[in-house]
Design a protein around this motif. Structure first.
Motif, mmCIF file in Angstrom:
data_model
loop_
_atom_site.group_PDB
_atom_site.id
_atom_site.type_symbol
_atom_site.label_atom_id
_atom_site.label_comp_id
_atom_site.label_asym_id
_atom_site.label_seq_id
_atom_site.Cartn_x
_atom_site.Cartn_y
_atom_site.Cartn_z
ATOM 1 N N ALA A 1 0.816 -1.216 0.000
ATOM 2 C CA ALA A 1 0.000 0.000 0.000
ATOM 3 C C ALA A 1 0.845 1.258 0.000
ATOM 4 C CB ALA A 1 -0.922 0.003 1.220
ATOM 5 N N PRO A 2 0.650 2.153 -0.989
ATOM 6 C CA PRO A 2 1.451 3.361 -1.056
ATOM 7 C C PRO A 2 0.873 4.520 -0.267
ATOM 8 C CG PRO A 2 0.094 3.188 -3.021
ATOM 9 C CD PRO A 2 -0.214 1.978 -2.181
ATOM 10 N N GLU A 3 -0.416 4.387 0.209
ATOM 11 C CA GLU A 3 -1.053 5.525 0.851
ATOM 12 C C GLU A 3 -0.350 5.865 2.152
ATOM 13 O OE1 GLU A 3 -4.142 2.988 -1.256
ATOM 14 O OE2 GLU A 3 -2.531 2.678 0.182
ATOM 15 N N ASP A 4 -0.300 7.152 2.435
ATOM 16 C CA ASP A 4 0.388 7.632 3.629
ATOM 17 C C ASP A 4 -0.238 7.040 4.883
ATOM 18 O OD1 ASP A 4 2.107 9.144 5.213
ATOM 19 O OD2 ASP A 4 0.591 10.709 5.438
ATOM 20 N N GLY A 5 0.530 6.319 5.668
ATOM 21 C CA GLY A 5 0.074 5.796 6.932
ATOM 22 C C GLY A 5 -0.658 4.481 6.866
ATOM 23 N N ILE A 6 -1.097 4.054 5.695
ATOM 24 C CA ILE A 6 -1.879 2.827 5.589
ATOM 25 C C ILE A 6 -1.016 1.609 5.898
ATOM 26 C CG2 ILE A 6 -3.213 1.346 4.058
ATOM 27 C CD1 ILE A 6 -4.713 3.814 4.770
ATOM 28 N N ALA A 7 0.128 1.510 5.268
ATOM 29 C CA ALA A 7 0.979 0.324 5.441
ATOM 30 C C ALA A 7 1.406 0.171 6.891
ATOM 31 C CB ALA A 7 2.204 0.419 4.528
ATOM 32 N N ALA A 8 1.828 1.259 7.529
ATOM 33 C CA ALA A 8 2.278 1.190 8.915
ATOM 34 C C ALA A 8 1.138 0.803 9.843
ATOM 35 C CB ALA A 8 2.883 2.526 9.337
ATOM 36 N N ARG A 9 -0.044 1.378 9.624
ATOM 37 C CA ARG A 9 -1.175 1.059 10.494
ATOM 38 C C ARG A 9 -1.634 -0.380 10.298
ATOM 39 N NH1 ARG A 9 -2.588 6.597 9.262
ATOM 40 N NH2 ARG A 9 -2.727 7.850 11.182
ATOM 41 N N ARG A 10 -1.647 -0.851 9.063
ATOM 42 C CA ARG A 10 -2.063 -2.236 8.827
ATOM 43 C C ARG A 10 -1.087 -3.196 9.515
ATOM 44 N NH1 ARG A 10 -5.497 -4.193 4.906
ATOM 45 N NH2 ARG A 10 -5.286 -2.306 3.643
ATOM 46 N N ALA A 11 0.200 -2.909 9.418
ATOM 47 C CA ALA A 11 1.194 -3.754 10.075
ATOM 48 C C ALA A 11 1.059 -3.677 11.588
ATOM 49 C CB ALA A 11 2.597 -3.337 9.640
ATOM 50 N N ALA A 12 0.792 -2.478 12.106
ATOM 51 C CA ALA A 12 0.599 -2.317 13.547
ATOM 52 C C ALA A 12 -0.587 -3.147 14.027
ATOM 53 C CB ALA A 12 0.397 -0.852 13.902
ATOM 54 N N LEU A 13 -1.662 -3.153 13.268
ATOM 55 C CA LEU A 13 -2.833 -3.944 13.635
ATOM 56 C C LEU A 13 -2.519 -5.436 13.638
ATOM 57 C CD1 LEU A 13 -5.671 -2.027 11.755
ATOM 58 C CD2 LEU A 13 -5.336 -2.198 14.221
ATOM 59 N N HIS A 14 -1.691 -5.868 12.716
ATOM 60 C CA HIS A 14 -1.280 -7.274 12.706
ATOM 61 C C HIS A 14 -0.506 -7.609 13.980
ATOM 62 C CE1 HIS A 14 0.061 -11.153 11.275
ATOM 63 N NE2 HIS A 14 1.323 -10.792 11.374
ATOM 64 N N LEU A 15 0.409 -6.737 14.387
ATOM 65 C CA LEU A 15 1.172 -6.963 15.611
ATOM 66 C C LEU A 15 0.258 -7.003 16.829
ATOM 67 C CD1 LEU A 15 4.231 -4.583 15.020
ATOM 68 C CD2 LEU A 15 4.156 -7.054 14.690
ATOM 69 N N ILE A 16 -0.685 -6.075 16.892
ATOM 70 C CA ILE A 16 -1.612 -5.997 18.025
ATOM 71 C C ILE A 16 -2.494 -7.240 18.079
ATOM 72 C CG2 ILE A 16 -3.547 -4.719 19.024
ATOM 73 C CD1 ILE A 16 -2.291 -2.193 17.637
ATOM 74 N N GLU A 17 -2.984 -7.667 16.919
ATOM 75 C CA GLU A 17 -3.850 -8.844 16.880
ATOM 76 C C GLU A 17 -3.109 -10.104 17.310
ATOM 77 O OE1 GLU A 17 -6.717 -11.265 13.733
ATOM 78 O OE2 GLU A 17 -6.049 -9.234 13.274
ATOM 79 N N GLN A 18 -1.844 -10.223 16.906
ATOM 80 C CA GLN A 18 -1.055 -11.384 17.303
ATOM 81 C C GLN A 18 -0.838 -11.413 18.813
ATOM 82 O OE1 GLN A 18 0.284 -14.088 15.285
ATOM 83 N NE2 GLN A 18 -1.432 -13.211 14.176
ATOM 84 N N ALA A 19 -0.685 -10.236 19.426
ATOM 85 C CA ALA A 19 -0.489 -10.184 20.881
ATOM 86 C C ALA A 19 -1.786 -10.456 21.629
ATOM 87 C CB ALA A 19 0.076 -8.829 21.285
ATOM 88 N N THR A 20 -2.878 -9.808 21.217
ATOM 89 C CA THR A 20 -4.132 -9.908 21.967
ATOM 90 C C THR A 20 -4.930 -11.159 21.631
ATOM 91 O OG1 THR A 20 -5.256 -8.565 20.279
ATOM 92 C CG2 THR A 20 -4.346 -7.409 22.199
ATOM 93 N N GLY A 21 -4.765 -11.682 20.420
ATOM 94 C CA GLY A 21 -5.529 -12.856 20.017
ATOM 95 C C GLY A 21 -4.695 -14.096 19.814
#
Length: 432
Positions: A7-27
């Protein structure tokens, strides 16, 4: 949810990756380091990689606050992936990010997921309402509490007031601590940091570590101030044969080598030893590196051994807020047994009269004070050297009858420190 690769959109790639990290920790009950080590961020640009880690870490640090802020706007809890997107957005908004940018990015991410696309309207509505709240509403949210499985034993050990103080430190993003290869005062002046009483250099808002002056030259390495105390207690002397058990990623190995000791650095993980070798190469320091199981290593005659034993890592929550969500304490019993085995084995590797510094980055007495009590009971010729703990910057009240106890609420006005337990044990002299 998998991390965004293109994803080239500003902030999208970082946020999507952050959500993956959060989901792996919480779920998924996986530490951030485990998920990142598995390649979750490898295709991101360095800035996006850093941003993803920062967003995930800060969201997990503030997760209870985010849930409280979101609660008035939710009739029922959405699926975990959606809930985590709301949490991430809430934390960004609470920290002052422009609400419209946060909302637009997370709605776009939700719209592209099969499990989440039907919730994009909910994410849009809830986060926009949250963005309309005055900043003072967020300031009134209580300090996040540790989960009950950990808070109970902590309160029993240190009291409710002390645990409240530790939680207050956990809630703030920690500063960055460095250990200088040379003069720490000169390094502090060079980097505009603070020289801590124990000799570490502390930076606030340091940014990208590898871009700091002196990194490439190997003038310093990242090491929490509490962790750096263990090698100072060992007080390695030039020419001494010193064994660093469980050495990777190598901060203590570097300290021992910089002191002029002949260091053997041992660790079970070849991957982690790769980082240690990189650190040795960058700093120009020398150590013999051995990949082996510490309990099977049988070379003897060491003057001193530093054993930073595998532990619960509960002392590092201020830097690793994922731990309370990825762990539940189920493995702690096995770790405690392993620590006792490692102490006993390490003592057989010492020459008579040699010293063993045992330490754990834990806040649980079973992994510290109790281990020392039981080791002394098992070994009649073993003594506790409390004098070795009286290092510069160590306050007298931190030293107890079993060793040195460091806690996050110490130096709270400076940003705290990791929780650590350190003891110096001496083997008896050889009997004729």
């Amino acid at each position: 949810m998998t991390p965004d690769r293109t994803a080239p959109e500003d902030g999208i790639a970082a946020r999507r990756a952050a959500l993956h990290l959060i989901e792996q920790a919480t779920g998924g009950q996986r530490l951030l380091s485990e998920t990142i080590g598995a390649g979750a961020l490898e295709r991101l640009s360095p800035p996006d990689r850093a941003r993803a880690q920062r967003l995930a870490t800060q969201t997990l640090r503030q997760l209870p606050r985010a849930d409280r802020a979101l609660k008035p706007f939710l009739v029922k809890q959405p699926p975990l992936a959606v809930r985590n997107a709301l949490r991430l957005g809430a934390v960004e908004i609470m920290e002052g990010a422009a609400a419209h940018g946060v909302v637009n990015a997370l709605v776009q991410i939700m719209s592209k997921g099969k499990r989440t696309q039907s919730y994009k309207g909910l994410v849009n509505a809830v986060l926009r309402k949250l963005g309309d709240q005055p900043p003072e509403a967020f300031a009134k949210l209580p300090v996040p509490k540790l989960p009950n499985w950990l808070r109970g034993p902590m309160v029993e050990a240190w009291g409710r007031k002390a645990v409240d103080a530790m939680e207050a430190v956990h809630a703030a993003a920690p500063p960055l601590d460095l250990t200088a290869k040379g003069d720490p005062a000169a390094l502090a002046e060079r980097l505009g940091g603070a020289l801590l009483p124990t000799g570490s250099v502390r930076l606030t808002g340091a940014g990208q570590v590898s871009a700091l002056p002196g990194f490439e030259a190997g003038d310093w390495w990242v090491q929490d101030a509490a962790a750096a105390v263990a090698a100072r207690v060992l007080d390695a002397q030039p020419g001494e044969r010193v064994l660093d058990l469980c050495a990777a990623p190598g901060g203590k190995t570097l300290q021992l080598a910089a002191a002029g000791a002949e260091v053997t650095a041992l660790d079970l993980s070849e991957t982690r030893l790769g980082r240690l070798r990189e650190n040795l190469g960058r700093t120009g320091l020398a150590a013999r590196v051995v990949q082996a199981d510490a309990l099977e290593f049988d070379e003897t005659g060491f003057d001193a051994i530093l054993l930073d034993a595998p532990c619960s890592a509960t002392g590092t929550i201020r830097r690793h807020p994922d731990l309370p969500y990825a762990k539940d304490g189920a493995e702690f019993g096995a770790l405690i047994g392993l620590q006792a085995e490692m102490i006993d084995h390490a003592l057989t590797l010492l020459k008579p009269g040699g010293r063993l510094v045992f330490c754990t980055c834990s806040l649980l007495p079973d992994e510290g004070e109790v281990q020392v009590e039981e080791a002394l009971a098992r070994h009649g010729d073993l003594t506790l050297d409390t004098g070795a703990l009286a290092r510069p910057g160590i306050e007298a009240g931190w030293i107890g009858p079993e060793g040195l106890r460091l806690r996050p609420d110490y130096w709270a006005d400076r940003g705290g420190m990791d929780g650590f337990f350190i003891a110096c044990l001496r083997r008896g002299p050889e009997r004729g």
